[in-house]
Design a protein around this motif. Structure first.
Motif, short mmCIF file in Angstrom:
data_model
loop_
_atom_site.label_atom_id
_atom_site.label_comp_id
_atom_site.label_asym_id
_atom_site.label_seq_id
_atom_site.Cartn_x
_atom_site.Cartn_y
_atom_site.Cartn_z
N GLU A 1 -10.92 16.64 6.91
CA GLU A 1 -11.47 17.75 7.69
C GLU A 1 -11.03 19.09 7.11
O GLU A 1 -11.82 20.05 7.09
N THR A 2 -9.78 19.19 6.66
CA THR A 2 -9.30 20.45 6.12
C THR A 2 -10.02 20.80 4.82
O THR A 2 -10.46 21.93 4.62
N LYS A 3 -10.17 19.78 3.95
CA LYS A 3 -10.90 20.01 2.70
C LYS A 3 -12.31 20.51 3.00
O LYS A 3 -12.80 21.44 2.36
N LEU A 4 -12.96 19.87 3.97
CA LEU A 4 -14.34 20.26 4.29
C LEU A 4 -14.39 21.70 4.79
O LEU A 4 -15.27 22.46 4.42
N ALA A 5 -13.41 22.08 5.63
CA ALA A 5 -13.41 23.44 6.19
C ALA A 5 -13.19 24.47 5.09
O ALA A 5 -13.81 25.54 5.09
N LEU A 6 -12.30 24.16 4.14
CA LEU A 6 -11.97 25.14 3.11
C LEU A 6 -12.99 25.15 1.98
O LEU A 6 -12.97 26.02 1.12
N ARG A 7 -13.89 24.16 1.97
CA ARG A 7 -14.87 24.04 0.89
C ARG A 7 -16.22 24.63 1.31
O ARG A 7 -17.08 24.84 0.48
N ASN A 8 -16.38 24.82 2.62
CA ASN A 8 -17.68 25.23 3.14
C ASN A 8 -17.82 26.75 3.07
O ASN A 8 -17.08 27.48 3.73
N GLY A 9 -18.78 27.22 2.28
CA GLY A 9 -18.94 28.64 2.05
C GLY A 9 -19.15 29.46 3.31
O GLY A 9 -18.50 30.48 3.52
N LEU B 1 -16.69 33.25 7.50
CA LEU B 1 -16.24 33.58 8.85
C LEU B 1 -14.72 33.63 8.97
O LEU B 1 -14.16 34.49 9.63
N THR B 2 -14.06 32.65 8.33
CA THR B 2 -12.63 32.50 8.59
C THR B 2 -11.77 33.39 7.70
O THR B 2 -10.68 33.76 8.09
N LEU B 3 -12.25 33.71 6.51
CA LEU B 3 -11.41 34.49 5.60
C LEU B 3 -12.06 35.77 5.08
O LEU B 3 -11.44 36.83 5.10
N ILE B 4 -13.30 35.67 4.64
CA ILE B 4 -13.85 36.81 3.90
C ILE B 4 -14.14 37.99 4.84
O ILE B 4 -13.73 39.12 4.56
N SER C 1 -6.15 19.85 11.52
CA SER C 1 -6.86 20.53 10.45
C SER C 1 -7.13 21.99 10.83
O SER C 1 -7.02 22.88 9.98
N GLY C 2 -7.44 22.24 12.12
CA GLY C 2 -7.61 23.62 12.58
C GLY C 2 -6.32 24.41 12.41
O GLY C 2 -6.33 25.56 11.95
N VAL C 3 -5.18 23.78 12.73
CA VAL C 3 -3.89 24.45 12.59
C VAL C 3 -3.64 24.79 11.12
O VAL C 3 -3.20 25.90 10.79
N LEU C 4 -3.95 23.85 10.23
CA LEU C 4 -3.74 24.10 8.80
C LEU C 4 -4.58 25.28 8.31
O LEU C 4 -4.12 26.12 7.56
N VAL C 5 -5.85 25.32 8.77
CA VAL C 5 -6.72 26.42 8.36
C VAL C 5 -6.15 27.75 8.88
O VAL C 5 -6.12 28.75 8.16
N GLY D 1 -27.19 5.80 9.39
CA GLY D 1 -25.93 6.11 8.74
C GLY D 1 -25.00 6.97 9.56
O GLY D 1 -25.04 6.95 10.78
N GLY D 2 -24.20 7.78 8.90
CA GLY D 2 -23.25 8.64 9.59
C GLY D 2 -22.13 9.06 8.67
O GLY D 2 -21.42 8.22 8.13
N ALA D 3 -22.01 10.38 8.45
CA ALA D 3 -20.92 10.93 7.64
C ALA D 3 -20.90 12.43 7.87
O ALA D 3 -21.87 12.99 8.38
N TYR D 4 -19.81 13.07 7.50
CA TYR D 4 -19.77 14.54 7.54
C TYR D 4 -20.85 15.07 6.60
O TYR D 4 -20.99 14.55 5.49
N PRO D 5 -21.59 16.12 7.00
CA PRO D 5 -22.66 16.60 6.12
C PRO D 5 -22.14 17.02 4.74
O PRO D 5 -22.82 16.84 3.74
N GLY D 6 -20.93 17.57 4.67
CA GLY D 6 -20.45 18.08 3.39
C GLY D 6 -19.51 17.14 2.65
O GLY D 6 -19.00 17.48 1.60
#
Lengths: 325, 263
Positions: free
Chosen positions: B34-42, B47-50, B125-129, A105-110
């Protein structure tokens, strides 16, 4: 652009250009990793809209071959044309026309299953409806589950969805049913069948002989990177010269040399495990009768007696060896 | 599981209709994902905000390290430098490492998505974050009484862009070349060392003499010092930080083009 009104309406096998350009033309393909040769002068030809199953033991070179056709690896020699294009040189033109299910497969982990399929769908001009596809593949309950929390079977089905969502002409499925339960495997088989009916070519790799036997128009068995046999499942399993296999169970240690004397020349017999007997040769009604008569003389009952053509598995094991490696 | 439903694939369902999606739509879809994933990942948010927020408030309110006054004016540019390092380097490297492990780069590379768009989506997405970070950190700093030197805003934007490029290149170099676990360990360790000894939390003037000279040559020190000069002191940082950041952009980027792997 590419989807003009189908000229034949809803007839079966409306395969596009299935006669002119082969979906796949591989000749004399060579790929080496260091000193080992993963693919050794391999030839493959696959007409458009057909299903080719690539069979082989682990490490036979199946995935390497598929990845070369997808443009992920460069061959060290030979010529590869996929839909008439060179996967390395014309990758940008080829990729929109093929669908790929990489091994594992293959996808972003999250990423959630729905998000991933919609992303892949966004890369295609006329994608299938992602929600319908997730539904039909039994992923409705997993829509909002992150990829890394999906079960192996769900990840496989999502990967399959990603391979077909862009309505490609040719699909590469690397072990599409690995880790699937029997129901999901049936579903994948139905899907592959539907793809062929609609004129989509499918190249799949598998370890499952029944899968190859059921799905494939053409089976290619490779070992150590070289082709060892190719043909339709019927050609591969059909006995040349009418050789069949007769198997039965009885008490162990029967003198089968004596039995072979009563059978036509060319019959061979073994006792591969105690009490299990196998005869191979031109076996017809008279021979079956001779076997049961001989058993009666020894006052044993031949149990589970059956006459069968070789299965694809037998062919495979005969060609690639029975030892584990 | 109710999966014994007989799926009916009507004839013609899969009739080929290949073609590449529109570029704008692909870029939007990939950037949004990618942006959603970055902002959703605890862990990434930590690291980026807290942590930057905690340091912004903590270093401003607690006089543990000697900075100039008003404290918030000196702390904010350094925390912004940290935020850039967190997103560009650590978070980028870790996500790239695990994206490779999970095969997503290969998955996307097998679609019609052009390779440059794969990179562009990640950069955007990095720029948006970073924009989100600047808004949040700027707002909290303002509540703490931050009054940046307006004359330095232009230069600080140039420094931010160059700093993001340098840390981004370093992040791709690390995240694209080795196993995910090693990426995770190294990215966090480097982040921690640069935070404490790389000229971010502790200004060069408070570091031991030998270290103080080196710090200005690190991307962390160059960015933090440049931003502090521009925003707190209102003085032009001169070509030094720009040259250092340019060096840390070009060298890792050049190496990364050879070492970055899809899986």
């Amino acid at each position: 652009m590419s989807e003009d009104a189908t000229p034949h309406g809803a007839t079966v096998h409306a395969g596009p250009d299935s006669t002119d350009t082969p979906a796949l033309a591989v000749s004399n393909l060579v790929k080496r990793f260091g000193t080992s040769t993963a693919v050794d002068r391999l030839d493959l030809t696959m007409p458009g809209g057909t299903v080719l199953a690539l069979l082989g033991p682990n490490g036979a070179g199946k995935t390497t071959t598929v990845e070369i056709c997808e443009g992920f690896q460069r061959p060290d020699g030979g010529r590869v044309r996929v839909l008439g294009l060179d996967p390395n040189r014309d990758g940008a033109a080829l990729r929109p026309r093929i669908g790929v299910m990489p091994q594992g497969g293959g996808a972003y982990p999250g990423v959630r299953a729905g998000e991933m399929l919609r992303l892949v769908a966004a890369c295609a001009a006329h994608p299938l409806d992602p929600d319908w596809l997730l539904d039909v593949l039994g992923l409705r309950d997993a829509l909002r589950t992150p990829y890394k929390r999906l079960s192996g079977g769900q990840q496989q089905r999502l990967s399959l969805a990603c391979a077909v969502v862009g309505r490609p002409e040719l699909v590469f499925l690397d072990e599409p049913t690995a880790g699937l339960d029997p129901q999901a495997r049936r579903l994948v088989w139905e899907l592959v069948d539907a793809l062929r009916t609609d004129g989509v070519g499918v190249l799949l790799t598998t370890h499952l002989m029944d899968e190859a036997e059921t799905l494939a128009d053409q089976v290619v068995i490779i070992d150590h990177g070289s082709l060892v046999a190719a043909g339709t499942p019927a050609e591969l399993t059909g006995e040349s010269g009418g050789r069949q296999r007769l198997a039965f169970r009885a008490s162990s240690g029967l003198p089968i040399a004596e039995l072979l004397d009563r059978l036509p020349a060319g019959c061979t017999g073994t006792e591969p495990a105690p009490g299990r007997y196998e005869l191979v040769g031109p076996i017809g009604p008279a021979e079956v009768s001779a076997v049961t008569a001989w058993c009666a003389e020894h006052d044993v009952l031949a149990q589970e007696l059956r006459v069968a053509y070789r299965s694809l598995e037998d062919v495979f094991l005969d060609l690639t060896g029975r030892e584990l490696r | 599981m109710t999966e014994h439903v007989q799926p009916r694939f009507a004839v013609g369902t899969f009739t080929p209709a290949p073609g590449r999606g529109r570029l704008g739509r692909m870029l939007l879809a990939q950037t949004a994902t990618e942006t959603k994933l970055a902002l959703r990942n605890g862990e990434q948010l930590l690291l980026t905000l807290i942590i930057p927020l905690a340091l912004l408030v903590g270093l401003t309110e607690l006089p543990i390290i000697d900075v100039g006054t008003p404290r918030v004016d000196w702390v904010t540019p350094r925390v912004i430098a940290l935020a850039i390092m967190s997103t560009g380097f650590t978070s980028q490297a870790i996500s790239l490492g695990f994206d490779r492990r999970y095969g997503v780069l290969k998955r996307l590379a097998a679609t019609a998505l052009p390779r440059w768009l794969l990179v562009a989506g990640r950069v955007l997405s990095g720029v948006l974050v970073i924009v989100v970070q600047l808004i949040v950190l700027g707002a909290v700093a303002a509540l703490l009484g931050w009054s940046p030197q307006l004359a330095g805003v232009g230069e600080s934007i140039a420094l931010l862009v160059l700093g993001a490029l340098a840390f981004g290149a370093l992040g791709v170099l690390l995240g694209g070349s080795v196993r995910a676990e090693i990426v995770l360990a190294v990215a966090n360790a480097v982040w921690f060392v640069l935070l404490l000894a790389g000229g971010i939390a502790v200004p060069a003037s408070s570091l031991p003499a030998g270290l103080a000279d080196v710090v200005g040559l690190l991307p962390s020190g160059a960015l933090a010092n440049g931003l502090t000069d521009a925003l707190a002191a209102g003085t032009a940082p001169g070509p030094g930080p720009y040259l250092v950041l340019a060096f840390w952009t070009v060298l890792p980027a050049a190496v990364a083009t050879r070492t970055t792997r899809l899986t």
